[in-house]
Scaffold this active site. Sequence first.
Site, mmCIF file in Angstrom:
data_model
loop_
_atom_site.group_PDB
_atom_site.id
_atom_site.type_symbol
_atom_site.label_atom_id
_atom_site.label_comp_id
_atom_site.label_asym_id
_atom_site.label_seq_id
_atom_site.Cartn_x
_atom_site.Cartn_y
_atom_site.Cartn_z
ATOM 1 N N LYS A 50 34.211 -3.402 69.748
ATOM 2 C CA LYS A 50 33.983 -1.967 69.891
ATOM 3 C C LYS A 50 33.214 -1.627 71.167
ATOM 4 O O LYS A 50 33.183 -0.469 71.577
ATOM 5 C CB LYS A 50 33.283 -1.419 68.658
ATOM 6 C CG LYS A 50 33.934 -1.775 67.339
ATOM 7 C CD LYS A 50 35.220 -1.050 67.030
ATOM 8 C CE LYS A 50 34.991 0.360 66.647
ATOM 9 N NZ LYS A 50 36.214 0.971 66.036
HETATM 10 C C1 LIG Z 1 33.822 -4.924 61.835
HETATM 11 C C2 LIG Z 1 34.963 -4.051 62.177
HETATM 12 N N1 LIG Z 1 36.193 -4.469 61.888
HETATM 13 C C3 LIG Z 1 37.270 -3.716 62.136
HETATM 14 C C4 LIG Z 1 37.150 -2.464 62.701
HETATM 15 C C5 LIG Z 1 38.390 -1.637 62.919
HETATM 16 O O1 LIG Z 1 38.692 -1.418 64.274
HETATM 17 P P1 LIG Z 1 39.350 -0.062 64.716
HETATM 18 O O2 LIG Z 1 38.336 1.012 64.448
HETATM 19 O O3 LIG Z 1 39.622 -0.205 66.149
HETATM 20 O O4 LIG Z 1 40.568 0.148 63.903
HETATM 21 C C6 LIG Z 1 35.880 -1.987 63.026
HETATM 22 C C7 LIG Z 1 35.704 -0.634 63.581
HETATM 23 O O5 LIG Z 1 34.665 -0.036 63.507
HETATM 24 C C8 LIG Z 1 34.758 -2.799 62.782
HETATM 25 O O6 LIG Z 1 33.522 -2.398 63.064
#
Ligand SMILES: Cc1ncc(COP(=O)(O)O)c(C=O)c1O
Length: 458
Positions: A50
């Site tokens: 992120k």
């Molecule tokens: C630990 C974790 N896994 C998966 C995701 C999912 O990613 P995305 O928001 O790009 O779909 C996030 C998003 O905040 C996350 O913090």
Amino acid sequence: MMTREIPPIYENILETIGRTPMVRLNALAKDIPGEVYAKVEYFNPGHSTKDRMALKMVEDAERDGRLKPGGTIIECTSGNTGMGLALAAVIKGYRLICTMSDKQSKEKMDVLRALGAEIHVCPTNVAPDHPDSYYSVARRLNSEIANSFFPNQYDNLSNRQAHYESTGPEIWEQTKGRITHFVVGVGTGGTISGVAQYLKEKNPDIQIWGIDTYGSVFKKYHETGEFDTQEIYGYITEGIGEDILPKNVDFSLIDRFEKVTDRDGALAARELARREGMLLGYSCGSAFQGLRQLKHLLPADAVTVVLFHDHGSRYVGKIYNDDWMRERGFLREEWKTLGEAVQGRAARPLVTIFPEEPINNAIVQFKRFGISQLPVHDGSSYVGSLTESHVITALTSGDGGIEQLVRTVMGKPFPVLPATSSLLDGVHAMGEAFNALIVQAADGDHIVSKHDLLAQLA
Ligand SMILES: Cc1ncc(COP(=O)(O)O)c(C=O)c1O
């Protein structure tokens, strides 16, 4: 040790974002067809993928004037976006306020505070439009605080653009264009949509698989186009699954969604630590488990990349803590699965009722089979549930007596869980709202009532 290029000196920590390693999975990938590679995103300075989109949202907003010098950034975050924003805020001199739901780990909140962010903890179990939800609180603070910027990672398309510009090209280059399948957990949808757009432009045959949680709306919406609020219930996995449809999810680029239980995701993360030496976050376990659940769809020459979002240090008090796991019934050796609870039921096919039948037929079935509830099935899916209480209420409220149609008196469909779920997953899914659940076993669907479940626990 293999020789590697020595990275240059960077001007500040933000320059180290991206260009993360891809690492082959060995021990755990033995029974998965083809080659399996992990894009290990915890190598980013904020320990998650992120960082990429957080910086992009900030820089795009600086460029078009939504964020001005000395401004305040306000974001609702499950922690990782907050971390990326915190790094950007420190280096660029902004104040940062994060609203977080109370299910997020304490470690994530402490880490953000360590970087100078202010945290507002909001209840998890409220609807997104409730004034106390972490979305609503972020919006309110944004309207109250002068010179503030609310990136809104859900609908801000700089999010997926970051992955289109960096994560996607890296994966393409690292696999030398050989990638055939990309697997990743989906929350805001930024990672999957940005990477998918880039990869599909390079090769439209690349399959994009999104990993979802039970209790989230994505999979059903993708398959049917229906936003079904009945799919929504509380779950424990962090970062993936949603009760909204963020603008960053481009459903047209996703070939398939797969749901993973809280328990299976947690156990898979623990396996990745012990067998691959990767100490990863909860959703990484879910992503890998999702891949395992879909491995029968992979050809022998598949080149699969699974993206691991974040580092396990944020979950040491949770999935890496045996007491936490035990309290939730997640330790495999200590709990039966729902599949075990319905073993031997092959000869007793599930009894269901159609929505267009009169409730009299249900009364007959209750008596005939000695049961107290029936799943309502319309020939293609479960559309409701009928319990003795529904029937009694219908009869006492007057109208059509025993000729009333099932569909006019039925309740929500019972939760449907895979056979690998634990009995405790079943307890959580049933909660107070349901009298029973459906277990999808190899020999067909079976119903487990509250009574059955308690008998198994005793
Ligand atoms: C630990 C974790 N896994 C998966 C995701 C999912 O990613 P995305 O928001 O790009 O779909 C996030 C998003 O905040 C996350 O913090």
